[in-house]
Design a protein around this motif. Structure first.
Motif, short mmCIF file in Angstrom:
data_model
loop_
_atom_site.label_atom_id
_atom_site.label_comp_id
_atom_site.label_asym_id
_atom_site.label_seq_id
_atom_site.Cartn_x
_atom_site.Cartn_y
_atom_site.Cartn_z
N ALA A 111 18.22 -31.17 14.90
CA ALA A 111 17.15 -32.05 13.55
C ALA A 111 18.93 -32.14 12.78
CB ALA A 111 16.45 -31.26 13.04
N VAL A 115 21.95 -27.68 18.76
CA VAL A 115 22.76 -26.47 17.97
C VAL A 115 24.27 -25.45 19.01
CG1 VAL A 115 21.91 -24.32 17.88
CG2 VAL A 115 23.22 -25.06 15.76
N ALA A 129 12.99 -25.97 13.09
CA ALA A 129 12.86 -24.69 14.01
C ALA A 129 12.79 -23.90 13.60
CB ALA A 129 13.33 -25.61 15.38
S1 SF4 Z 1 19.53 -24.82 14.73
FE1 SF4 Z 1 17.86 -26.30 13.40
S2 SF4 Z 1 18.28 -27.48 11.98
FE2 SF4 Z 1 20.54 -27.30 13.31
S3 SF4 Z 1 20.10 -28.03 14.98
FE3 SF4 Z 1 18.63 -27.29 15.90
S4 SF4 Z 1 16.99 -27.41 14.79
FE4 SF4 Z 1 18.21 -28.39 13.89
#
Ligand code: SF4
Length: 64
Positions: free
Chosen positions: A13, A33, A57
């Motif tokens: 996200a 991430v 998440a």
């Molecule tokens: S860790 Fe959480 S906020 Fe970051 S990219 Fe993944 S889902 Fe999105």
């Protein structure tokens, strides 16, 4: 502060990057991430807490 991310939970996200771009990045291919700094300095602590709070998440865990 120690930061742990769960790539299995991450839904790419990107909110974490918006909140703390010195600590989080996203993989080019799929947006999952990337943890840039697992021991961020104190001046980044608030941003990291915000990132963990906004992650849809719940993929970011903070161990004080
Ligand atoms: S860790 Fe959480 S906020 Fe970051 S990219 Fe993944 S889902 Fe999105």
């Amino acid at each position: 502060m120690k930061v742990v991310v769960d790539e299995e939970k991450c839904v790419a996200a990107g909110q974490c990057v918006n909140a703390a771009m010195d600590v989080f990045d996203q993989r080019e291919e799929d947006g999952i991430v990337v943890l840039l700094d697992e021991n961020p300095s104190d001046d980044l602590a608030d941003d990291v807490r915000t990132a963990a709070a906004v992650c849809p998440a719940l993929a970011i865990r903070i161990e004080e």
